[in-house]
Design an enzyme around this catalytic site. Sequence first.
Site, PDB file in Angstrom:
ATOM      1  N   GLU A 267      -0.812   7.751 -15.837  1.00  0.00           N
ATOM      2  CA  GLU A 267      -0.962   6.305 -15.746  1.00  0.00           C
ATOM      3  C   GLU A 267      -1.004   5.742 -17.172  1.00  0.00           C
ATOM      4  O   GLU A 267      -1.245   6.491 -18.138  1.00  0.00           O
ATOM      5  CB  GLU A 267      -2.259   5.959 -15.002  1.00  0.00           C
ATOM      6  CG  GLU A 267      -2.245   6.330 -13.531  1.00  0.00           C
ATOM      7  CD  GLU A 267      -1.246   5.516 -12.717  1.00  0.00           C
ATOM      8  OE1 GLU A 267      -1.005   4.332 -13.067  1.00  0.00           O
ATOM      9  OE2 GLU A 267      -0.695   6.066 -11.751  1.00  0.00           O
TER      10      GLU A 267
ATOM     11  N   ASP B 221      -8.389   8.459  -8.426  1.00  0.00           N
ATOM     12  CA  ASP B 221      -7.173   8.416  -7.610  1.00  0.00           C
ATOM     13  C   ASP B 221      -7.207   9.502  -6.531  1.00  0.00           C
ATOM     14  O   ASP B 221      -6.882   9.252  -5.367  1.00  0.00           O
ATOM     15  CB  ASP B 221      -5.954   8.594  -8.514  1.00  0.00           C
ATOM     16  CG  ASP B 221      -4.651   8.522  -7.742  1.00  0.00           C
ATOM     17  OD1 ASP B 221      -4.329   7.425  -7.242  1.00  0.00           O
ATOM     18  OD2 ASP B 221      -3.968   9.553  -7.633  1.00  0.00           O
TER      19      ASP B 221
ATOM     20  N   LYS C   9      -7.469   9.164  -2.218  1.00  0.00           N
ATOM     21  CA  LYS C   9      -6.618   9.884  -1.276  1.00  0.00           C
ATOM     22  C   LYS C   9      -7.446  10.715  -0.304  1.00  0.00           C
ATOM     23  O   LYS C   9      -7.144  10.798   0.893  1.00  0.00           O
ATOM     24  CB  LYS C   9      -5.640  10.772  -2.039  1.00  0.00           C
ATOM     25  CG  LYS C   9      -4.645  10.000  -2.888  1.00  0.00           C
ATOM     26  CD  LYS C   9      -3.750  10.919  -3.715  1.00  0.00           C
ATOM     27  CE  LYS C   9      -2.770  10.109  -4.554  1.00  0.00           C
ATOM     28  NZ  LYS C   9      -1.906  10.970  -5.386  1.00  0.00           N
TER      29      LYS C   9
ATOM     30  N   ALA D  84       2.749  11.079  -2.047  1.00  0.00           N
ATOM     31  CA  ALA D  84       4.061  10.454  -2.287  1.00  0.00           C
ATOM     32  C   ALA D  84       4.963  10.616  -1.071  1.00  0.00           C
ATOM     33  O   ALA D  84       4.651  10.103  -0.003  1.00  0.00           O
ATOM     34  CB  ALA D  84       4.696  11.020  -3.548  1.00  0.00           C
TER      35      ALA D  84
ATOM     36  N   GLU E  93       2.071   6.404   4.578  1.00  0.00           N
ATOM     37  CA  GLU E  93       2.271   7.820   4.279  1.00  0.00           C
ATOM     38  C   GLU E  93       2.223   8.096   2.782  1.00  0.00           C
ATOM     39  O   GLU E  93       1.672   9.108   2.331  1.00  0.00           O
ATOM     40  CB  GLU E  93       3.616   8.281   4.850  1.00  0.00           C
ATOM     41  CG  GLU E  93       3.908   9.757   4.656  1.00  0.00           C
ATOM     42  CD  GLU E  93       2.931  10.648   5.405  1.00  0.00           C
ATOM     43  OE1 GLU E  93       2.081  11.278   4.750  1.00  0.00           O
ATOM     44  OE2 GLU E  93       3.019  10.682   6.642  1.00  0.00           O
TER      45      GLU E  93
END
Length: 831
Positions: free
Chosen positions: A678, A689, A693, A622, A617
Site C-alpha cells: 500500500e 487488512d 478479511k 482477490a 468475493e
Amino acid sequence: EALEEQLAPAGAGSAMSSNWVVHKFGGTSVADAGHYRRVVDVLAGAPGERKAVVVSAMKGMTDELLGLIDRAEAGDDYRPGLEAIRARQWEAYSDLLGDDAPALDDDIKDLGDLLRGAQLVGSADGPVRDVVSGMGEIWSARLLTRFLQSQGKTVQMVDARQFLVVEPGEMGPVVDWDDSQELLSEAGGDDPSEYWVFPGYVARRSSGRPATLGRNGSDYSAAIVGRLLEAEAIHIWTDVDGVMSADPRLVTDARLLSSISYDEALELAYFGAKVLHPQTLAPAIQSDIPVHIRNTFAPEKKGTRIGSGSTGRFEIKGITAVRDVALINVEGTAMVGVPGTARRLFGALKRGNISVVMISQASSEHSICVAVQGPAARSAVELLREEFDDELRGGKLQSIEQQRNLAVLAVVGDAMAGQPGVAARYFSALGDAGINIHAIAQGSSERNISAVIHADDAERGLRAVHSAFYLSPQTLSVGIIGCGNVGGVLIDQIQGELDSLLAESQLDIRVRAIARSRTMLLADRSIDLSSWREELADAGEEADLDKLVDHIHDDHIPHAVLIDCTASEEVALRHADWLARGVHVITANKKGCSAAMPYYQSLREARAGGGSRYLYETTVGAGLPVVQSLRDLRKTGDRVLCVEGIFSGTLAYLFNLYDGTRPFSELVREAWKKGYTEPDPRDDLSGTDVARKLVILAREIGNEIELEDLSVSSLVPEELSGGSVEEFIDGLAAHDQAMQQRFEEARSQGQALRFVGRVADGEQGVVGLTAVDQNHPFAGIDLTDNVVRYVTERYCDNPLVVRGPGAGPEVTAGGVFADLLRLSSMLGAQV
C-alpha cells in the site's frame, strides 16, 4: 364505353393499371430547392414503376398562408407576409429552373385580392380559407412537375381540385368515390407519362367550390390517390426512419418497427404516436394497399411497412402516451342494474362535442369512469351533473368528480391476443417503477391495454414499460465507483468482452457511470469504454454519489448495479442504502462487510428488503473463490470448524523472499518502491487488512465478531506508528535484529515464517506472524499467493485448500468481473 374502359381494372397502358406506386413527400421533404433535388433522386431510385407523386407545401408554408388570413381579418397589413411568401417560392423556382414563375405572380395577385376582400369585411369564409391555405401545395406540385420535366422525365400534373370530390362530414371530409374516380379518369386520361404529380391537401365540393382535407391532409390525399389508381403501394416520405416502438426523445432504446398491421397503426396513431392519422389509413385499408413510412433523407433504409399483417418477435409493437388527460368518475347505487346509464353519460358528452379517450367500468356497475382531454374536463363534469341532476339530488349518485393532470399509457400489439402474461409484465413494470394506476381498460381484441397514471409519471412509465418488453431481462445499468488500479483494469476488461457477451449470452452490460474521488462521468445509454479516461478528464462533472445512483437506477433498464472498487469507508457505509433501493452491489471494498455488527446486520436486512444482491468475493483473496467456497460448504450442510490462511499478497511476498540474508527492512523498502505494498506499508504490516478479511470469513461461518475482538499482532513497532512513510522505513532498520532472531528460531526447527489469520467456530480469532512446518500448505507458496485452509466435518483429515495469486490489479479486477457475471447468471443470463 370509353369511360368504362378507363375505369376497368386494368390492362397495361391503362391509367388505372396496377403498377402504380404512390410517393408522398411532406413539407420537410420539399422545404427548399436542395430538398427538391433530393426528392428527384429518391424517385429515380425506384425504377420499373409508374409514380404518382403527391406533394405537400414547403415546410411551414400552410401556416404562413393561414397567418395572412388571420392578419387580414384583424385589419392588419398582410402585404409584407405575402411578399415574403412570393420571395421564398420564387427563390426555389429560380434555383431549380433558372427563371421566374409567371403563374406564381398571377397567384400572388389573386391571393392579394382575396386577402384585401377579407380585410375589408373583417372575415374570410370557408372557400376563401380553402383557396388561400391550399396554394402551397399547388406551387409545390407545379415546381416539382417542371423540375422533373427539366430532367428529361415524362410528367403530367393532375390538379386534385379537378377530380377529388369531398363533402363535410361529422368526422371530417367524406370522399365521393364514384365521382372522384370518374373525374380522375377525365383529368388524367390515358396519359402515359411515367410521373403524375398531385398537389396534396386540396380538393373540391360537388358544387365545384374549393375545399381542403384538413391538417395532415396530404397524407390522406396520398391514400385516396392510391385507392383511385389501384396502386400497388403507398410510400410516405418524411423526416423519420419509420414508426418507432416509443418516442425516441423519451426512450433512448426505442426501436424501428419494420412492420406493423393496419390495426396496430390505428391504435398507435390514436394515442399520439408518429404514425399516419387513422382517417389517412382508411382508403389504404379498404383496398389493402401497403403503406410504407420512409425517410427522405435516408432512402436506403426500408422504413416501416403498414399492411394487413405484421412480423417481428415482439408481442408489443408500440408503447405510447396521451398527456393532459382528466378522469371523470361517476359513482353511485343508481347505476346498478339500470339500463341506459352509459347511453345518457355518452349522450351528454356528445352534446358538448367531447371525445372520450378511454372508458372503464366496474363489474359491480357501481362506478364508471371516462378519460377525456384535460381542457374538456370542466365542461364534461358540468354536462354530466346537469344530466344526472335528479339522481344527485336524490342521493342515488354519490359523486361526479374529476382528476386532472393525468396521462393514458397504452401498449399496442396484435400478438398480445391470447398471450398469457402480457398484462402481468405491463403492470409489474409500472409497479416496480413505483407508479400508481388510476384506471385500466382493455378491449376484447386484446390489441391494446391502457392505464391511466399521473402525468408526472408518464415518461418514467413509458421507459419502464418499454424496457419490460423490448430490453433483454439481462440488461444491466452499471456504475463503477473508483477507477484507480483495480477499477481502471476492470473497465478495460469489461470493454474487451462487451461484444462477445452480448452476441453469445444476450448479456447487455451498460456502464453508464464512472466516478473517482472528485469527478464522475455519466452517459444516458452507455459510456464509450474505449475512451473513458479521456472523457472523464475532459467532460467529467463534480462527483455526486446521490446523483450517480439516481442515474444508474433508471426505470427504463431492468437492473441497476453499483461496483465499489474503492477502499473508502464512507462509500462502504452507503452500501446498505443502495441495497434497500433495489440496487445490486458488487464490492472489493472490505470496509462494509467488516464494519460494526449493527451495520453488517443492516446490510443483510437491506439486501432482503430491496430484493437485491450483494457480492463481495474479492474482499478476501482477490480473484480466488474464498468466500464462495465457504458459503457452498455451509449451504450443502457441512460444518466449518476452522478457517485459516495467508490473506495478504504483500506479506506473502515479503516472507517468501525473507531468507535471513538481507535485512527485513530492506525488503520492505524495495517492495514499497516497486508498488507492491500500500502507499503506506504500515497498512499491510499492521495486520489490519488481514484482520478485516478474517472478520468477513468469521461472519460467514456464523460468528458475531467485531474487528476489535481479534487478537492482532502488528509488525509495526509502536514507536513507528506515527510519522511519515520515509521515517517509518528508515526507523524499521532498528528492528531488523528482532525479526532476524525470529527467523533463525523458526529455521532451526525446520519451520517457515508466515503472516496468518485464523478463526474457529465459536472463537474470536487471531492474526499475526507464526511459524509453520515446511510440509504445511502455507510454507510452499509462490511469491504473492494467498492460501486458505478450511477444516470442516467433511474435510477434517484432509482439509480443503484454496490457493492462488491473491494480489494485483488484474487478478482483483478479474474477480470483480466474475462477480458481475455471477450476478448476471442469478438474474437469468446464460453466461
